[in-house]
Design an enzyme around this catalytic site. Structure first.
Site, PDB file in Angstrom:
ATOM      1  N   SER A  21       0.902  -1.193  -0.158  1.00  0.00           N
ATOM      2  CA  SER A  21       0.062  -0.177  -0.023  1.00  0.00           C
ATOM      3  C   SER A  21       0.945   1.251   0.063  1.00  0.00           C
ATOM      4  O   SER A  21       1.881   1.407   0.876  1.00  0.00           O
ATOM      5  CB  SER A  21      -0.949   0.067   1.030  1.00  0.00           C
ATOM      6  N   GLY A  72       1.670  11.051   4.230  1.00  0.00           N
ATOM      7  CA  GLY A  72       0.428  11.624   4.994  1.00  0.00           C
ATOM      8  C   GLY A  72      -0.689  11.323   4.429  1.00  0.00           C
ATOM      9  O   GLY A  72      -1.944  11.709   4.579  1.00  0.00           O
ATOM     10  N   ASN A 126      -4.908  -0.296   8.543  1.00  0.00           N
ATOM     11  CA  ASN A 126      -3.601   0.361   8.961  1.00  0.00           C
ATOM     12  C   ASN A 126      -3.922   0.966  10.350  1.00  0.00           C
ATOM     13  O   ASN A 126      -4.544   2.069  10.631  1.00  0.00           O
ATOM     14  CB  ASN A 126      -3.179   1.240   8.016  1.00  0.00           C
ATOM     15  N   CYS A 129      -2.279   4.977  12.062  1.00  0.00           N
ATOM     16  CA  CYS A 129      -2.843   6.256  12.127  1.00  0.00           C
ATOM     17  C   CYS A 129      -2.998   6.824  13.272  1.00  0.00           C
ATOM     18  O   CYS A 129      -3.207   6.064  14.226  1.00  0.00           O
ATOM     19  CB  CYS A 129      -4.237   6.152  11.621  1.00  0.00           C
ATOM     20  N   GLY A 216      13.069   0.640   2.894  1.00  0.00           N
ATOM     21  CA  GLY A 216      13.996   0.167   1.923  1.00  0.00           C
ATOM     22  C   GLY A 216      14.858  -0.854   2.623  1.00  0.00           C
ATOM     23  O   GLY A 216      14.609  -1.314   3.681  1.00  0.00           O
TER      24      GLY A 216
END
Length: 303
Positions: A21, A72, A126, A129, A216
């Site tokens: 995502s 964001g 998710n 948040c 990464g």
């Protein structure tokens, strides 16, 4: 050729590689390059109840072994996603994970209820948040708030519910066990690690938001460790992610306990990365005489 198919929560994936995502948007840009049906699945861009414009730029910073982002959760909002994006995604002949977030359990439950009425195969909640009622601390930072969020969402949908965990915690296994107890069907991890870079000339953070999420290759060993810990702490499937760059990385994460693997930052540099990783995983399985990808899961032999 090895059998790459895997099954998670009763949902069949033709292979275990899923664009994560955020980096993949809603898939339309990448459909210009290749047939999305070649992917195991797609974790759609995180969607909130209402439209969000995201954080001000600059919101991406390069690091020696990855990137920092503070985008964001820029997105058009749940209603626009349901009307404009999901119908197209569902025609791509691959599993769709609808990733969503919100600032309260009630708002997330409303989104889950809307998604429950669609043909999407899986939901990915998710919980990184901020919880606006508790001073902005992420729901995923505390077992009780994480459990409360999942309890509310679980009551709003019968679809398979994957909960995406934050690594920015003291003990991720406690969060995983808390969401499992409230009805999560699977967990996905890791989300980004909190990081920061400074512009030496201006002596200001490079990111306008000051800090951002590190992803990464730099985070890959952390991902392997956390996937291994969580897979040994819960009974539900784990979807692993965090710095995967190659088929061998995917195999390693699966050995640690993942049933499938999401790929994120690698796609930023190479839009074909998911297809390359699928091919590399298949080659590695063939070279090592392993008949199926599924038999890799949770086979690491700890000392």
């Amino acid at each position: 050729m090895a059998d790459l198919s895997v099954k998670i929560c009763g949902v069949e994936f033709k292979n275990p590689i899923i664009p994560a995502s955020g980096v993949f948007g809603y898939g339309r840009e990448y459909a210009q390059f290749y047939d999305l049906s070649r992917l195991g699945g797609i974790a759609a861009k995180g969607t909130t109840p209402k439209k969000q414009n995201g954080n001000p730029a600059p919101r991406i910073a390069e690091t020696p072994s990855g990137i920092l982002n503070s985008v964001g959760l820029q997105n058009p909002g749940m209603d626009a996603f349901l009307a404009d994006e999901l119908p197209w995604l569902l025609k791509q002949n691959t599993v769709i994970l609808a990733n969503f977030a919100g600032s309260s359990p009630e708002l997330c439950a409303e989104s889950a209820a809307k998604l429950d009425k669609t043909d999407v195969q899986m939901l990915e909640l998710n919980i990184s948040c901020p919880n606006v009622k508790n001073g902005g601390l992420a729901f995923g930072a505390d077992p009780k708030t994480a459990a409360g969020m999942v309890k509310a969402v679980r009551a709003a949908t019968t679809k398979p519910l994957v909960v995406k965990l934050s690594p920015n915690v003291t003990d991720i296994t406690e969060i995983a066990k808390a969401v499992e107890a409230e009805g999560a069907d699977a967990v996905s991890l890791i989300n980004t690690l909190l990081g920061m870079r400074i512009d030496l000339r201006t002596r200001r953070p490079i990111l306008r938001n000051n800090t951002g999420g590190l992803s990464g290759p730099a985070v890959f060993p952390v991902a392997v460790r956390m996937v291994w810990q969580v897979a040994n702490a819960v009974q539900i499937p784990v979807i692993g992610m965090g710095g995967v760059q190659s088929g061998k990385d995917a195999a390693e994460l699966m050995m640690a306990g993942a049933s499938a693997v999401q790929v994120g930052t690698a796609i930023v540099a190479d839009p074909y990365a998911p297809l390359r990783i699928i091919d590399e995983l298949n080659d590695w399985l063939d070279e090592n005489g392993i008949a199926t990808a599924a038999e890799l899961t949770k086979t690491v032999k700890a000392w």
